[in-house]
Scaffold this active site. Sequence first.
Site, PDB file in Angstrom:
ATOM      1  CB  CYS A  45      10.456   6.019  -2.357  1.00 29.29           C
ATOM      2  SG  CYS A  45       9.204   6.985  -1.283  1.00 29.29           S
ATOM      3  CG  HIS A  46      11.309   6.652   2.981  1.00 23.58           C
ATOM      4  ND1 HIS A  46       9.935   6.970   2.200  1.00 23.58           N
ATOM      5  CD2 HIS A  46      11.046   7.346   4.011  1.00 23.58           C
ATOM      6  CE1 HIS A  46       9.446   8.044   2.672  1.00 23.58           C
ATOM      7  NE2 HIS A  46      10.075   8.256   3.788  1.00 23.58           N
TER       8      HIS A  46
END
Length: 179
Positions: A106-107
Amino acid sequence: MRIAFLMAPEGVEQVELTDPWSALADAGHEPVLVSTKPGHVQAFHHLDKADTFPVDAVVGQAEAESFDGLVLPGGVANPDFLRMDEKAVSFIHAFFRQGRPVAAICHAPWTLVEADVVRGRVLTSWPSLRTDITNAGGTWVDEQVRLDQGPNKLITSRKPDDLKAFDEAILAEFPGPDS
């Protein structure tokens, strides 16, 4: 094998911590929660507070050499806090210097950008990181999971919906408990 899960004291997406943690623990690995502060980590379900998890080791006291691999869970705030912590960035960079496998979802690749380890690598992430990865010299792809062999194995994934593929890639590429 001991696998470090690095996260800030708050902001981690809970499922991106618990899902890979369970997969590795069920396969006989020893997951270890490493954070920038002692105590507990506050996880989130997107923007809502979820459960807390006890910290096993503090970055700066924990050495990358004592782990066989690194998992970087996402969440929007978690990697942003980590990339501002010099000891956390150094901890991540050490896994690359030592050729140990790293997985980020994800991030979490924001921390890889900050550690200056994406140059020449192909990886995926949450789509909003595309420009950051490209500007740091990496090649961003929109794939469920991406394995870049490089000098060490780098496994990346886009989002919680990709966790099954992410977990399978981690289990396939991280050293087995009997290695």
